[in-house]
Design a protein around this motif. Sequence first.
Motif, PDB file in Angstrom:
ATOM      1  N   LEU A 184      -0.828  13.514 -10.828  1.00 44.69           N
ATOM      2  CA  LEU A 184      -0.211  12.862  -9.668  1.00 44.69           C
ATOM      3  C   LEU A 184      -0.682  13.507  -8.373  1.00 44.69           C
ATOM      4  N   ALA A 185      -0.916  14.803  -8.404  1.00 41.43           N
ATOM      5  CA  ALA A 185      -1.402  15.483  -7.203  1.00 41.43           C
ATOM      6  C   ALA A 185      -2.781  14.955  -6.825  1.00 41.43           C
ATOM      7  N   VAL A 186      -3.624  14.778  -7.836  1.00 36.81           N
ATOM      8  CA  VAL A 186      -4.965  14.245  -7.553  1.00 36.81           C
ATOM      9  C   VAL A 186      -4.833  12.833  -6.955  1.00 36.81           C
ATOM     10  N   LEU A 187      -3.967  12.008  -7.569  1.00 37.23           N
ATOM     11  CA  LEU A 187      -3.776  10.657  -7.052  1.00 37.23           C
ATOM     12  C   LEU A 187      -3.240  10.687  -5.621  1.00 37.23           C
ATOM     13  N   SER A 188      -2.348  11.651  -5.335  1.00 33.17           N
ATOM     14  CA  SER A 188      -1.801  11.741  -3.979  1.00 33.17           C
ATOM     15  C   SER A 188      -2.874  12.110  -2.976  1.00 33.17           C
ATOM     16  N   VAL A 189      -3.906  12.772  -3.442  1.00 31.70           N
ATOM     17  CA  VAL A 189      -4.986  13.139  -2.528  1.00 31.70           C
ATOM     18  C   VAL A 189      -5.920  11.951  -2.309  1.00 31.70           C
ATOM     19  N   VAL A 190      -6.347  11.336  -3.409  1.00 34.55           N
ATOM     20  CA  VAL A 190      -7.394  10.322  -3.269  1.00 34.55           C
ATOM     21  C   VAL A 190      -6.847   8.908  -3.109  1.00 34.55           C
ATOM     22  N   GLY A 191      -5.524   8.732  -3.440  1.00 36.28           N
ATOM     23  CA  GLY A 191      -4.973   7.377  -3.477  1.00 36.28           C
ATOM     24  C   GLY A 191      -5.086   6.632  -2.170  1.00 36.28           C
ATOM     25  N   GLY A 192      -5.161   7.349  -1.077  1.00 35.37           N
ATOM     26  CA  GLY A 192      -5.163   6.674   0.214  1.00 35.37           C
ATOM     27  C   GLY A 192      -6.474   6.018   0.568  1.00 35.37           C
ATOM     28  N   PHE A 193      -7.547   6.446  -0.072  1.00 35.98           N
ATOM     29  CA  PHE A 193      -8.860   5.952   0.364  1.00 35.98           C
ATOM     30  C   PHE A 193      -9.095   4.485   0.032  1.00 35.98           C
ATOM     31  N   ILE A 194      -8.296   3.955  -0.950  1.00 30.53           N
ATOM     32  CA  ILE A 194      -8.483   2.539  -1.260  1.00 30.53           C
ATOM     33  C   ILE A 194      -8.074   1.667  -0.084  1.00 30.53           C
ATOM     34  N   GLY A 195      -7.288   2.222   0.831  1.00 28.23           N
ATOM     35  CA  GLY A 195      -6.777   1.417   1.936  1.00 28.23           C
ATOM     36  C   GLY A 195      -7.731   1.296   3.104  1.00 28.23           C
ATOM     37  N   PHE A 229       0.848  -1.196   0.000  1.00 29.57           N
ATOM     38  CA  PHE A 229       0.000   0.000   0.000  1.00 29.57           C
ATOM     39  C   PHE A 229       0.881   1.243   0.000  1.00 29.57           C
ATOM     40  N   HIS A 230       1.918   1.209   0.828  1.00 29.18           N
ATOM     41  CA  HIS A 230       2.818   2.356   0.876  1.00 29.18           C
ATOM     42  C   HIS A 230       3.606   2.481  -0.430  1.00 29.18           C
ATOM     43  N   VAL A 231       3.956   1.334  -1.029  1.00 28.09           N
ATOM     44  CA  VAL A 231       4.594   1.377  -2.354  1.00 28.09           C
ATOM     45  C   VAL A 231       3.710   2.167  -3.318  1.00 28.09           C
ATOM     46  N   THR A 232       2.431   1.868  -3.274  1.00 32.75           N
ATOM     47  CA  THR A 232       1.494   2.498  -4.208  1.00 32.75           C
ATOM     48  C   THR A 232       1.369   3.997  -3.960  1.00 32.75           C
ATOM     49  N   THR A 233       1.073   4.365  -2.724  1.00 32.47           N
ATOM     50  CA  THR A 233       0.874   5.796  -2.455  1.00 32.47           C
ATOM     51  C   THR A 233       2.186   6.556  -2.637  1.00 32.47           C
ATOM     52  N   HIS A 234       3.279   5.917  -2.217  1.00 35.08           N
ATOM     53  CA  HIS A 234       4.586   6.562  -2.349  1.00 35.08           C
ATOM     54  C   HIS A 234       4.908   6.817  -3.824  1.00 35.08           C
ATOM     55  N   ALA A 235       4.520   5.868  -4.685  1.00 35.01           N
ATOM     56  CA  ALA A 235       4.763   6.070  -6.117  1.00 35.01           C
ATOM     57  C   ALA A 235       4.083   7.343  -6.586  1.00 35.01           C
ATOM     58  N   PHE A 236       2.887   7.617  -6.076  1.00 33.30           N
ATOM     59  CA  PHE A 236       2.179   8.836  -6.479  1.00 33.30           C
ATOM     60  C   PHE A 236       2.895  10.081  -5.979  1.00 33.30           C
ATOM     61  N   PHE A 237       3.062  10.156  -4.647  1.00 32.83           N
ATOM     62  CA  PHE A 237       3.536  11.459  -4.146  1.00 32.83           C
ATOM     63  C   PHE A 237       5.025  11.646  -4.335  1.00 32.83           C
ATOM     64  N   LYS A 238       5.798  10.547  -4.373  1.00 35.68           N
ATOM     65  CA  LYS A 238       7.238  10.764  -4.574  1.00 35.68           C
ATOM     66  C   LYS A 238       7.528  11.108  -6.029  1.00 35.68           C
ATOM     67  N   ALA A 239       6.810  10.460  -6.945  1.00 38.36           N
ATOM     68  CA  ALA A 239       6.966  10.846  -8.352  1.00 38.36           C
ATOM     69  C   ALA A 239       6.567  12.304  -8.520  1.00 38.36           C
ATOM     70  N   LEU A 240       5.476  12.687  -7.859  1.00 45.08           N
ATOM     71  CA  LEU A 240       5.029  14.078  -7.904  1.00 45.08           C
ATOM     72  C   LEU A 240       6.111  15.021  -7.403  1.00 45.08           C
ATOM     73  N   LEU A 241       6.693  14.683  -6.246  1.00 39.44           N
ATOM     74  CA  LEU A 241       7.712  15.566  -5.666  1.00 39.44           C
ATOM     75  C   LEU A 241       8.937  15.647  -6.569  1.00 39.44           C
ATOM     76  N   PHE A 242       9.341  14.504  -7.125  1.00 41.89           N
ATOM     77  CA  PHE A 242      10.505  14.519  -7.997  1.00 41.89           C
ATOM     78  C   PHE A 242      10.243  15.353  -9.250  1.00 41.89           C
ATOM     79  N   LEU A 243       9.083  15.116  -9.856  1.00 48.61           N
ATOM     80  CA  LEU A 243       8.779  15.866 -11.070  1.00 48.61           C
ATOM     81  C   LEU A 243       8.645  17.353 -10.754  1.00 48.61           C
TER      82      LEU A 243
END
Lengths: 672, 106
Positions: free
Chosen positions: A494-505, A346-360
């Motif tokens: 990616l920002a949108v995913l970083s916001v909503v991505g957590g709710f699947i958990g 789960f953290h792999v998934t959410t991290h992929a969103f927000f870390k990719a966002l931060l890097f980009l």
Amino acid sequence: MANNVFDLVWIVIALPLAGFLFHAFLGKRVGKKVVGTVGTAVVLGAFALSVYLLLELLKLHAEEQQVLSTLWRWIEAGSFRVSFEALVDPLSLLMALIVTGVGGLIHLYSTGYMADDEDYSRFFTYMNLFIVFMLTLVLSNNLLMMFVGWEGVGLCSYLLIGFWYKDKVNTDSANKAFIVNRIGDWGFTLAVILAFWTFGTLSFAGDGNMFQRAIDLKAANMLSPTVITAIALLLFVGATGKSAQFPLYMWLPDAMAGPTPVSALIHAATMVTAGVVMVTRCHVFFELAPAAMLVVAIIGVFTAIFAATIALAQVDIKRVLAYSTVSQLGYMFLGCGVGAFASGMFHVTTHAFFKALLFLGSGSVILALHHEQDMRRMGGLAKYLPITYWTMLVGWLAISGIPPLAGFFSKDEILASAFGTHALPVSVGQILWAVGLLTALLTAFYMTRLMGLTFWGEPRWATAHAHHGKDESHGHHGEPQESPPSMTVPLMILAVLSVVGGFIGGFAPLHIPNRFEAFLEPSAGLKVLGGEAVGHLPVDIEWILVVASVAAAVLGIWFGWARYRAGLPENERELAGVRKVLYNQYYYDWLMVKGIGLWLGGKIANWMWQFIDVRIIDGLVNGIAGFTGWVGNSLRRMQTGYVRNYAFTILAGAIVLLIWLLVRGASAGLAR
Amino acid sequence: MDAVPISWYLILSAFMFAMGVTGVIIKRNPIVIFMCIELMLNAANLAFLAFARQQAQLGAQAAGQVYAILVMAVAAAEVAIGLGIIVAIYRLRDTINVDEMNLLKF
């Protein structure tokens, strides 16, 4: 399985492969526009197909959700049989979605970021090839095919870190990443051999897979605890290399030498999580080896806090994010180590969103400031780069663990799992939780620092430019410009995913069921420990944990806000004291590279050279030649050219022969 | 006729052979060396003839004597060639001292 819809999975891999071949052979001829379009389209096409496969998979019952698709028999030697076989199950499809989804966005971003690069097509060649290997890694049904992908992504990582090869620093970083990863791969290789030796197969699913054999052997009391612990630990050695965990983490910060989309795609969102994926895939081995679980958890949490402290003092914006990645990967391994493999994923998934966002986002900043990466020469950029600023703001809150953003849910779940683990002694779990909580505070602090130094306060880049003098002004058009839409659109998605991505958990305290864990159940569900690995905590304890982690995040942000709200504090312009130690990663890198690597490695290499090579190998070769020469030299003395010497030699020989005959005759006579 | 015992012939033969060997090894003049070789050959011939005389069968007697004649023929041929070589060496190098003829070495 005739006419299986899941055979389409090969097209998922074939699409980027076609893109790779296209760029490799035609990329130079067709121009940047076509290359960028094709490169992005194949990845997004693979994403669309993965979505379709996921929808098909979800139609099946949970116990049927492990579908095999064999392409060809690969290796057959005696009882050793390995097929080129894809495993379509929730874990592999989840990763395929992350790789192609986030990867597709990063490809799109790259069309903007790399627009001015002369090696544009080479870049997309490597990027597509990376996607191919990453998909091979996550979709494989056996350890050997996974290893092919594992090495392939390592190769692409190497190629892309050293993409700007005209700078020696970059090629050195690429070499470092490659060499450090060799150490990890050594562990992986040994694990593969040992697993085959023990179980006689390397497949993950299907009839007689190695996990089933491991469980059967365990039930029959025929599984040596030493062997299974060794397999698990060797696999983990491989994971520490690829996922930059403690002893082998030091290649990742240097990997930031590559172009920023590479840092985002390979070194934040996908490849570095391969270790977590592999551990999750092989979770049965870890469940059977409690000692290995403990090692994974401790290394994970130690790496998390260790890297977080280093991130506190970095001045290069990408290096902060690199250490942050190392730290977050530590969280993921903490999750695996306490038995919450699904939480790790789960953290792999959410991290992929927000870390990719931060890097980009950082890439956008770097581009706007003409490849300036030192945060001490940034500041006040919020006004000039509004989209980058607002999207990065989301990423910052997400990684800091502010609810209800994605990072909060996954991090909280890992911490709660550590607190309530049954796989380890309760006190150990609580210590792990406490360290993880402290890490969360540090994370919030250094990310606030990054935001403050980059976006808030007074601009420092203007003064920096004035400092450089007139000749610097050629490429600068006054104020920093916001990036083109090809870069900002991925940021927004990616920002949108970083916001909503957590709710699947889901959210345990509010009794929202964890759909993510249920989804991963067929792949990551505990098979040996049962549902017991993470106990169900009482709701009031859950709430206390949530409050604690939110408090840690808020506290970290508050400290950071207090210190960096106005930009760069006066005493941070120079590196001194503790900050210098942290900046230099406790001199660990120096110790490893200069100390262990160059000094001890040099000693060993020298000894190998002086003793093994010169004395034994050369000694053997030269010794034989020398002996032959010595024999020749000695015999040469007999060739005097004096006739009488020859005559004497003949006489001496005759006398010896005579004596021998006489003695023999005499003894024969005596015997008679 | 009371015969001289065969051991006497053999002792004389061995003595002659030893003298011949010694001469071959210590002498420097190739002509003397050839003479010493003749001495060795004759020592061998003496042994042949002594054994031949001792044999009762006529065939065996004849065999020993034929060998002696063969040895003498070979020796004569050897000397003829050898002396030719010695003369050729003398013409080439103005000496026949064997110690100065050591070119056949490595």
